[in-house]
Write a protein that holds these residues in place. Structure first.
Motif, short mmCIF file in Angstrom:
data_model
loop_
_atom_site.label_atom_id
_atom_site.label_comp_id
_atom_site.label_asym_id
_atom_site.label_seq_id
_atom_site.Cartn_x
_atom_site.Cartn_y
_atom_site.Cartn_z
N LEU A 205 0.68 -1.33 0.38
CA LEU A 205 -0.27 -0.12 -0.12
C LEU A 205 0.72 1.06 -0.35
O LEU A 205 0.47 2.37 -0.89
N ALA A 206 1.72 1.31 0.65
CA ALA A 206 2.33 2.52 1.14
C ALA A 206 3.66 2.98 -0.58
O ALA A 206 3.44 3.93 -0.29
N VAL A 207 3.99 1.36 -0.61
CA VAL A 207 4.72 1.49 -2.38
C VAL A 207 3.84 2.05 -2.99
O VAL A 207 4.54 3.34 -3.91
N ALA A 208 2.78 2.13 -3.29
CA ALA A 208 1.64 2.18 -4.34
C ALA A 208 1.70 4.05 -4.11
O ALA A 208 1.25 4.62 -4.87
N HIS A 209 1.00 4.32 -3.23
CA HIS A 209 0.55 5.58 -3.13
C HIS A 209 2.64 6.20 -2.71
O HIS A 209 1.92 7.36 -3.06
N TYR A 210 3.27 6.07 -2.52
CA TYR A 210 4.99 6.90 -2.70
C TYR A 210 4.91 7.30 -4.64
O TYR A 210 4.85 8.45 -4.56
N LEU A 211 4.04 6.38 -5.23
CA LEU A 211 3.93 6.15 -6.82
C LEU A 211 3.07 7.59 -6.64
O LEU A 211 2.89 8.72 -7.79
#
Length: 570
Positions: free
Chosen positions: A184-190
């Motif tokens: 989730l955090a990696v996706a929202h990083y993008l």
């Protein structure tokens, strides 16, 4: 006992070296060294004060807009210029925009990877990730298909060596998030990468460009006419309204929920990184002019010893309040290294006495940094979002008290949890939420002025230097995203005689003073755990929580210590 050296600290602006003494897995001492030089104070001497903002703003590409604002405020303060209310609103809109963009970028792109294991995201179930995300947010992209797409990107990165993520401490025992939270955090990083480049178009509308939007002593460099192609017209105002609406969605449906979700797994970090117990805030967002700090949205003041019952006043003009020391810094003062100078009397004379590069450690050197050491009434102070929340809370500001109390309740932690590494990160998120509310309010006020055609954006009464006193001095204070920023100027015969900047990271990242008193970075590291001295992730967590921003260098060395280039100020 081991002396751990982290140089450079990555995911910050500039060059910072941390040396920490670790005994039995705990940091017992720490040294913060700024290893680059800022020479703007030299560059500005003799120049037209009305041009200073254009030089100052370029001290950093991350802290855009704030140095320009501090600079024009210092000149206006010196020569007695009042800014029209519409211009003040536009300045507030630009600064609140900077707050929310800067805080989002810091959380996702500079800080989050201290808490998020990118490689572990490969183990996540995209469907469960979507269920987790939807449990606390209605963000439309939180779907199984989207998270599967992001996971595929991570797989490709992993197969190619992880790219920019290659040197992370993946698998470190300090990481606690489950795979789904990591994905989730990696996706929202993008997502944050895409969003942050859009919101700063507000700077381009009112300041012509970003980074480094244009400013103007006496107002702002734009005119408003809803029917004029070359002015701030109805199309541009509609664009700003749309960008604010997008910011509202991203802050409240992505950023704030992510901070709370990640923080819930790391409540033990409310025990570490508290550091100093003194907090300084210059106050910000004038509603009745810069000269009336009582009308600011964020109050000005100092809290000492975490005593929330008292807010001490701050007077930047008092020569006995704010002083800069160099007892541990690579500078020299005419009156000696132990004296402290108020910025109006400040001096910027370099004198490097450290080890010859390349070197392994600064141990044994009394002076160890290119940062000076500022003090408020001889107290070391923390500045930044946490200081704003603490001073605002202590001052009884209802919006700040309500927001802080609500967040502490959601995390089920006491108010003392604020005084920590995690508290500092949470305070930055609250700061963004407050700034978003202020941004919407300021833009609504601006639109009311547009409707009534009250759109004057420049006061030219004292634009010409011939209207100024022969000698004058001023100070421009800004609560920048990273904290208390101030520019002090002395003007003689219409030219700059002396100019000094004391920036937030000077307060937080400076070396010890003559009494041995540590500043924020150093003090906050004391007591931190370090599970693996070869991978000092815990040091990064606490240092990144301050969002360090080091200043720009005037000369560079290669690894053998040879000069690559020089810049002369003479």
């Amino acid at each position: 006992m081991a002396r751990v050296v982290v140089d450079p600290i990555t995911r910050i602006e500039g060059h910072l070296r941390i040396e920490a003494v670790v005994e039995n897995g705990i940091i017992t001492d720490a040294f913060s060294a700024g290893t680059m030089v800022r020479g703007l104070e030299k560059i500005l001497i003799g120049r037209d004060p009305r041009d200073a903002w254009a030089f100052c703003e370029r001290v950093c590409g991350v802290c855009t807009t704030v140095h320009a604002l501090a600079s024009v405020r210092s000149v206006e303060d010196a020569v007695g210029i009042s800014v029209p209310p519409t211009a003040e609103l536009i300045r507030n809109i630009m600064l609140t925009t900077q707050y929310i963009q800067d805080h989002v970028v810091h959380f996702y792109h500079l800080q989050a990877l201290d808490w998020v294991d990118v490689v572990n995201a490969l183990k996540a179930d995209p469907t469960k990730t979507a269920e987790l995300a939807q449990s606390f947010s209605s963000w439309p992209k939180n779907t199984p298909a989207y998270f599967a797409e992001v996971q595929d990107k991570v797989k490709k990165l992993a197969a190619s060596g992880l790219g920019i993520f290659a040197n992370g401490y993946w698998g470190h025992p300090a990481y606690k998030l489950p795979p789904e939270a990591n994905l989730l955090a990696v996706a929202h990083y993008l997502d944050a990468l895409s969003w942050q480049k859009e919101v700063v178009k507000i700077h381009a509308v009112f300041g012509g460009k970003n980074p480094h939007p244009n400013y103007l002593v006496g107002g702002v460099p734009c005119s408003i006419d809803v029917n004029e192609l070359g002015a701030i017209n109805s199309d541009r105002l509609n664009l700003v309204a749309g960008l604010i609406a997008q910011a509202d969605e991203f802050i409240n449906q992505v950023y704030i929920p992510d901070v709370l979700a990640i923080a819930s797994f790391y409540k033990d970090w409310t025990k570490y990184g508290g550091g100093l117990s003194n907090y300084l805030c210059y106050g910000e967002f004038p509603t009745k002019g810069y000269g009336d700090p009582d009308s600011f949205k964020i109050p000005r003041g100092v809290v000492l010893g975490r005593d929330l019952s008292t807010v001490h006043p701050v007077n930047p003009r008092d020569s006995q309040e704010i002083k800069e020391y160099i007892s541990s810094s690579w500078y020299t003062y005419p009156g000696g290294d132990k004296v402290g100078l108020h910025p109006w009397s400040g001096d910027t004379e370099l004198k490097y006495t450290g080890p010859k590069p390349p070197f392994e450690t600064l141990e044994g050197f009394e002076k160890y940094s290119f940062l000076k050491t500022p003090r408020w009434k001889e107290h070391a102070m923390e500045v930044g979002p946490l200081s704003r929340m603490i001073v605002g809370y202590a001052a009884g500001r209802a919006d700040i008290k309500e927001l802080v109390g609500s967040t502490l309740g959601k995390l089920n932690v006491p108010v003392d949890a604020l005084f920590s590494t995690l508290g500092r990160i949470a305070a930055r998120a609250l700061d963004a939420e407050l700034a978003l509310g202020y941004l919407k309010e300021f833009f609504a006020d601006l639109m009311e002025r547009v409707k009534s055609n009250d759109v004057s954006t420049f006061n030219g009464e004292r634009w010409e230097p011939k209207s100024w006193p022969k000698d004058c001095e001023g100070v421009g204070l800004v609560e920048a995203p990273r904290g208390a920023l101030a520019h002090w100027i002395k003007i003689h015969d219409g030219a700059i005689e002396n100019y000094q900047l004391v920036v937030p990271t000077t307060w937080n990242g400076s070396p010890r003073d003559a009494t041995g008193q540590r500043s924020s970075f150093e003090q906050a590291l004391i007591g931190n755990p370090v599970a693996n001295i070869a991978e000092p992730l815990e040091i990064l967590r606490t240092i990144h929580s301050f969002d360090p921003c080091m200043a720009c260098a005037v000369h560079l060395y290669d690894p053998q210590g040879r000069h690559l280039s020089r810049v002369s100020f003479e």
